[in-house]
Design a protein around this motif. Sequence first.
Motif, PDB file in Angstrom:
ATOM      1  N   THR A   1      -2.919  12.397  -5.115  1.00  0.00           N
ATOM      2  CA  THR A   1      -3.321  13.516  -4.215  1.00  0.00           C
ATOM      3  C   THR A   1      -3.482  14.833  -5.138  1.00  0.00           C
ATOM      4  OG1 THR A   1      -2.687  14.823  -2.278  1.00  0.00           O
ATOM      5  CG2 THR A   1      -1.006  14.093  -3.722  1.00  0.00           C
TER       6      THR A   1
ATOM      7  N   GLN B   1       0.725  -1.250  -0.043  1.00  0.00           N
ATOM      8  CA  GLN B   1       0.031   0.037  -0.087  1.00  0.00           C
ATOM      9  C   GLN B   1       0.811   1.170   0.013  1.00  0.00           C
ATOM     10  OE1 GLN B   1      -2.945  -0.217   3.364  1.00  0.00           O
ATOM     11  NE2 GLN B   1      -4.323  -0.705   1.932  1.00  0.00           N
TER      12      GLN B   1
ATOM     13  N   SER C   1       3.739   0.589   2.567  1.00  0.00           N
ATOM     14  CA  SER C   1       3.835  -0.668   3.606  1.00  0.00           C
ATOM     15  C   SER C   1       3.791  -2.182   2.591  1.00  0.00           C
ATOM     16  CB  SER C   1       2.689  -0.659   4.333  1.00  0.00           C
ATOM     17  OG  SER C   1       1.280  -0.813   3.831  1.00  0.00           O
TER      18      SER C   1
ATOM     19  N   CYS D   1       4.480  10.244   0.797  1.00  0.00           N
ATOM     20  CA  CYS D   1       3.765   8.966   0.557  1.00  0.00           C
ATOM     21  C   CYS D   1       4.604   7.880   1.516  1.00  0.00           C
ATOM     22  CB  CYS D   1       4.361   8.686  -0.992  1.00  0.00           C
ATOM     23  SG  CYS D   1       3.775   7.002  -1.510  1.00  0.00           S
ATOM     24  N   THR D   2       3.782   7.277   2.245  1.00  0.00           N
ATOM     25  CA  THR D   2       4.375   6.358   3.313  1.00  0.00           C
ATOM     26  C   THR D   2       3.718   4.825   2.446  1.00  0.00           C
ATOM     27  OG1 THR D   2       4.046   7.932   4.958  1.00  0.00           O
ATOM     28  CG2 THR D   2       3.958   5.297   5.558  1.00  0.00           C
TER      29      THR D   2
ATOM     30  N   GLY E   1      -0.009   4.648  -5.674  1.00  0.00           N
ATOM     31  CA  GLY E   1      -0.759   5.441  -4.751  1.00  0.00           C
ATOM     32  C   GLY E   1      -2.134   5.698  -5.320  1.00  0.00           C
ATOM     33  N   GLN E   2      -2.955   6.343  -4.365  1.00  0.00           N
ATOM     34  CA  GLN E   2      -4.184   6.743  -5.074  1.00  0.00           C
ATOM     35  C   GLN E   2      -4.478   8.146  -5.488  1.00  0.00           C
ATOM     36  OE1 GLN E   2      -3.466   7.073  -1.707  1.00  0.00           O
ATOM     37  NE2 GLN E   2      -4.022   8.934  -0.970  1.00  0.00           N
TER      38      GLN E   2
ATOM     39  N   VAL F   1       0.287   5.513   0.698  1.00  0.00           N
ATOM     40  CA  VAL F   1      -0.647   6.425   0.795  1.00  0.00           C
ATOM     41  C   VAL F   1      -0.005   7.887   0.940  1.00  0.00           C
ATOM     42  CG1 VAL F   1      -2.292   7.130   2.810  1.00  0.00           C
ATOM     43  CG2 VAL F   1      -1.844   4.741   2.507  1.00  0.00           C
ATOM     44  N   GLU F   2      -0.634   8.563  -0.209  1.00  0.00           N
ATOM     45  CA  GLU F   2       0.072   9.915  -0.246  1.00  0.00           C
ATOM     46  C   GLU F   2      -0.886  10.793   0.567  1.00  0.00           C
ATOM     47  OE1 GLU F   2       0.192   8.605  -5.000  1.00  0.00           O
ATOM     48  OE2 GLU F   2      -1.452   8.741  -3.592  1.00  0.00           O
ATOM     49  N   SER F   3      -0.033  12.166   0.942  1.00  0.00           N
ATOM     50  CA  SER F   3      -0.891  13.127   1.793  1.00  0.00           C
ATOM     51  C   SER F   3       0.081  14.523   1.281  1.00  0.00           C
ATOM     52  CB  SER F   3      -0.789  12.862   3.094  1.00  0.00           C
ATOM     53  OG  SER F   3       0.494  12.866   3.606  1.00  0.00           O
TER      54      SER F   3
ATOM     55  N   THR G   1       9.120   6.366   4.088  1.00  0.00           N
ATOM     56  CA  THR G   1       8.271   7.359   3.473  1.00  0.00           C
ATOM     57  C   THR G   1       9.289   8.068   2.223  1.00  0.00           C
ATOM     58  OG1 THR G   1       7.014   7.678   5.407  1.00  0.00           O
ATOM     59  CG2 THR G   1       7.234   9.556   3.854  1.00  0.00           C
TER      60      THR G   1
ATOM     61  N   TYR H   1       0.964  11.245  -8.159  1.00  0.00           N
ATOM     62  CA  TYR H   1       0.925   9.667  -7.536  1.00  0.00           C
ATOM     63  C   TYR H   1       2.318   9.286  -7.237  1.00  0.00           C
ATOM     64  CZ  TYR H   1      -3.393   9.386 -10.424  1.00  0.00           C
ATOM     65  OH  TYR H   1      -4.735   9.768 -10.814  1.00  0.00           O
TER      66      TYR H   1
END
Length: 125
Positions: free
Chosen positions: A119, A3, A25, A22-23, A116-117, A5-7, A78, A95
């Motif tokens: 941002t 996975q 896992s 972006c973290t 990632g999804q 996950v961006e922010s 990250t 992305y």
Amino acid sequence: QVQLVESGGGLVQAGGSLRLSCTASGRTFSRYTMGWFRQAPGKEREFVAAISYSGGNTYYTDSVKGRFTISRDNAKNTVYLQMNSLKPEDTAVYYCAQGGSPYRTTVHGSDYAYWGQGTQVTVSS
């Protein structure tokens, strides 16, 4: 299961700054190249920046050189994209992506296995 996950996206005025994170896992983060790509409305996805598994090598598309900086913290799994002097043409969905093969550095989207999804980054003029 991998996975990403961006922010950190958002709305900023031209000339401003944002930092994307972006973290990851699911795999040993420190073995894989990480990249940032973006896609603007009506355009194809394009490469923005990449960083080798160790962080020792970085790559940028010409339009962001000198303004964007990619970095990684392998202890935190990250990757970051510091974006300065933003321009309206930087507006896009950003992305992060993780390379498919360990220890291989690449700037080609087809070589990245996980994404990632996205941002949204919007730069107003």
